[in-house]
Design a protein around this motif. Sequence first.
Motif, PDB file in Angstrom:
ATOM      1  N   THR A   1       9.314   1.545  -5.412  1.00  0.00           N
ATOM      2  CA  THR A   1       8.760   3.033  -5.252  1.00  0.00           C
ATOM      3  C   THR A   1       8.020   2.751  -3.265  1.00  0.00           C
ATOM      4  O   THR A   1       7.679   3.433  -2.746  1.00  0.00           O
ATOM      5  CB  THR A   1       7.593   2.862  -6.222  1.00  0.00           C
ATOM      6  N   ILE A   2       7.186   1.281  -3.019  1.00  0.00           N
ATOM      7  CA  ILE A   2       6.553   1.169  -2.167  1.00  0.00           C
ATOM      8  C   ILE A   2       8.095   0.686  -0.958  1.00  0.00           C
ATOM      9  O   ILE A   2       8.506  -0.704  -1.419  1.00  0.00           O
ATOM     10  CB  ILE A   2       5.585  -0.238  -2.335  1.00  0.00           C
ATOM     11  N   ASP A   3       8.219   1.081   0.209  1.00  0.00           N
ATOM     12  CA  ASP A   3       9.187   0.664   0.808  1.00  0.00           C
ATOM     13  C   ASP A   3       7.894   0.301   1.853  1.00  0.00           C
ATOM     14  O   ASP A   3       7.015   0.418   2.466  1.00  0.00           O
ATOM     15  CB  ASP A   3       9.987   1.625   1.599  1.00  0.00           C
ATOM     16  N   ALA A   4       9.196  -0.271   3.496  1.00  0.00           N
ATOM     17  CA  ALA A   4       8.695  -0.925   4.030  1.00  0.00           C
ATOM     18  C   ALA A   4       7.860   0.312   5.206  1.00  0.00           C
ATOM     19  O   ALA A   4       7.184   0.342   6.022  1.00  0.00           O
ATOM     20  CB  ALA A   4       9.636  -1.109   5.774  1.00  0.00           C
ATOM     21  N   HIS A   5       8.553   1.720   5.097  1.00  0.00           N
ATOM     22  CA  HIS A   5       8.199   3.066   6.240  1.00  0.00           C
ATOM     23  C   HIS A   5       6.434   2.703   4.840  1.00  0.00           C
ATOM     24  O   HIS A   5       5.489   3.564   6.321  1.00  0.00           O
ATOM     25  CB  HIS A   5       9.016   4.159   6.153  1.00  0.00           C
ATOM     26  N   ALA A   6       6.384   3.066   3.987  1.00  0.00           N
ATOM     27  CA  ALA A   6       4.840   4.006   3.055  1.00  0.00           C
ATOM     28  C   ALA A   6       4.126   2.554   3.665  1.00  0.00           C
ATOM     29  O   ALA A   6       2.886   3.055   3.805  1.00  0.00           O
ATOM     30  CB  ALA A   6       5.565   3.869   1.806  1.00  0.00           C
ATOM     31  N   LEU A   7       4.600   1.332   3.779  1.00  0.00           N
ATOM     32  CA  LEU A   7       3.576   0.254   4.114  1.00  0.00           C
ATOM     33  C   LEU A   7       3.172   0.174   5.860  1.00  0.00           C
ATOM     34  O   LEU A   7       1.941   0.428   6.251  1.00  0.00           O
ATOM     35  CB  LEU A   7       4.264  -1.253   3.782  1.00  0.00           C
ATOM     36  N   TRP A   8       4.504   0.540   7.012  1.00  0.00           N
ATOM     37  CA  TRP A   8       3.440   0.887   7.988  1.00  0.00           C
ATOM     38  C   TRP A   8       2.938   2.208   8.618  1.00  0.00           C
ATOM     39  O   TRP A   8       1.622   1.679   8.346  1.00  0.00           O
ATOM     40  CB  TRP A   8       5.084   1.666   8.887  1.00  0.00           C
ATOM     41  N   HIS A   9       2.805   3.767   7.627  1.00  0.00           N
ATOM     42  CA  HIS A   9       2.109   4.113   7.090  1.00  0.00           C
ATOM     43  C   HIS A   9       0.551   4.006   6.607  1.00  0.00           C
ATOM     44  O   HIS A   9      -0.512   4.049   7.463  1.00  0.00           O
ATOM     45  CB  HIS A   9       2.064   5.481   6.468  1.00  0.00           C
ATOM     46  N   LEU A  10       0.577   2.918   5.457  1.00  0.00           N
ATOM     47  CA  LEU A  10      -0.709   2.846   5.385  1.00  0.00           C
ATOM     48  C   LEU A  10      -1.748   1.826   6.245  1.00  0.00           C
ATOM     49  O   LEU A  10      -2.250   1.104   6.601  1.00  0.00           O
ATOM     50  CB  LEU A  10      -0.815   1.799   3.732  1.00  0.00           C
ATOM     51  N   VAL A  11      -0.677   1.403   7.164  1.00  0.00           N
ATOM     52  CA  VAL A  11      -1.868  -0.349   7.802  1.00  0.00           C
ATOM     53  C   VAL A  11      -2.340   1.047   9.096  1.00  0.00           C
ATOM     54  O   VAL A  11      -3.273   0.279   9.991  1.00  0.00           O
ATOM     55  CB  VAL A  11      -1.143  -1.267   7.771  1.00  0.00           C
ATOM     56  N   THR A  12      -1.643   1.912   9.051  1.00  0.00           N
ATOM     57  CA  THR A  12      -1.849   2.784  10.898  1.00  0.00           C
ATOM     58  C   THR A  12      -3.391   3.403  10.530  1.00  0.00           C
ATOM     59  O   THR A  12      -4.170   3.241  11.709  1.00  0.00           O
ATOM     60  CB  THR A  12      -1.431   4.162  11.036  1.00  0.00           C
ATOM     61  N   ALA A  13      -3.964   3.576   9.635  1.00  0.00           N
ATOM     62  CA  ALA A  13      -5.054   3.844   9.448  1.00  0.00           C
ATOM     63  C   ALA A  13      -6.409   2.653   9.473  1.00  0.00           C
ATOM     64  O   ALA A  13      -7.121   3.473  10.448  1.00  0.00           O
ATOM     65  CB  ALA A  13      -5.578   4.142   7.828  1.00  0.00           C
ATOM     66  N   PRO A  14      -6.201   1.724   9.351  1.00  0.00           N
ATOM     67  CA  PRO A  14      -6.919   1.028  10.093  1.00  0.00           C
ATOM     68  C   PRO A  14      -7.298   0.248  11.701  1.00  0.00           C
ATOM     69  O   PRO A  14      -8.113   0.016  11.942  1.00  0.00           O
ATOM     70  CB  PRO A  14      -7.458  -0.911   9.218  1.00  0.00           C
ATOM     71  N   ILE A  15      -6.231  -0.029  11.731  1.00  0.00           N
ATOM     72  CA  ILE A  15      -5.790  -0.367  13.444  1.00  0.00           C
ATOM     73  C   ILE A  15      -5.990   0.526  14.139  1.00  0.00           C
ATOM     74  O   ILE A  15      -6.926   0.181  14.868  1.00  0.00           O
ATOM     75  CB  ILE A  15      -4.233  -0.642  13.436  1.00  0.00           C
ATOM     76  N   ALA A  16      -6.032   2.347  13.943  1.00  0.00           N
ATOM     77  CA  ALA A  16      -6.744   3.188  14.772  1.00  0.00           C
ATOM     78  C   ALA A  16      -8.636   3.286  14.683  1.00  0.00           C
ATOM     79  O   ALA A  16      -8.666   3.044  15.658  1.00  0.00           O
ATOM     80  CB  ALA A  16      -6.223   4.519  14.035  1.00  0.00           C
ATOM     81  N   LEU A  17      -9.010   2.838  13.884  1.00  0.00           N
ATOM     82  CA  LEU A  17      -9.844   2.372  13.385  1.00  0.00           C
ATOM     83  C   LEU A  17     -10.084   1.566  13.889  1.00  0.00           C
ATOM     84  O   LEU A  17     -11.822   1.639  15.101  1.00  0.00           O
ATOM     85  CB  LEU A  17     -10.417   2.532  11.872  1.00  0.00           C
ATOM     86  N   PHE A  18     -10.033   0.487  13.934  1.00  0.00           N
ATOM     87  CA  PHE A  18     -10.109  -0.380  15.203  1.00  0.00           C
ATOM     88  C   PHE A  18     -10.347  -0.327  16.300  1.00  0.00           C
ATOM     89  O   PHE A  18     -10.576  -0.704  17.201  1.00  0.00           O
ATOM     90  CB  PHE A  18      -8.936  -1.329  14.492  1.00  0.00           C
TER      91      PHE A  18
END
Length: 231
Positions: free
Chosen positions: A195-212
């Motif tokens: 279910t959870i692959d590397a690309h999905a995790l990349w999408h997940l981490v972009t949100a907090p990085i953008a806010l930072f």
Amino acid sequence: MWAHVKGAAKIRRRVSNNHPMRPYYLTWSVISVNAWIWSSVFHTRDLPFTEKMDYFAAALAIMYALYYTIIRLYHLYEPQPFTRLTPLYPRTKSRKLRRWLAAACTLSYIAHVSYLTLLPRFDYTYNMAFNLTLGMLHNALWGVYALPKLNLLKRFPSRPKTYHPNFVGKAGVFVLLTTAATGLELFDFPPWGRTIDAHALWHLVTAPIALFWYDFLVEDALDPSWREPKM
């Protein structure tokens, strides 16, 4: 997309209308929102057209990020009315350099899109290399900005190169975070639980990085030296 909408609202709320970088940051927000809309469309409906729109919108966001970074770090912006801030270059020279930079970025982007559109098959390797090159240049410039000892950039036109407020280090943290996140795109692995692959995790981490990153841009824009005349 939500992170960029929130970030743009923060810039509108906290950064003065007279700040020379404000329009560039808000334009980047709009371009980034567009990129994530097309990303959502493509991930919902995988077609040749939606795929290209996703990749082309992402490349535009990365290209514009590099564009505003060069303008910010080399002080090519146009001083706004009713401020005492002056860039390092004379007004005419900075305007000319800014136009040359805009032309170079525009032509590079058009050539990139044309190449990928006219090919009989989409060149995924080239597309990844193009985006990685732009992203690495962007991160390298902000990495130099963040270095405390190696003063290669005049961070603020009214202060010496040694001027290094505390928030400057956040740019270095951002570079480390984005580099680590990019690793998820480069070094794929089998999905966890199918279910959870590397690309999905990349999408997940972009949100907090953008806010930072928006937090940093606001802090940088609020530094008192922006309101001081050039030394």
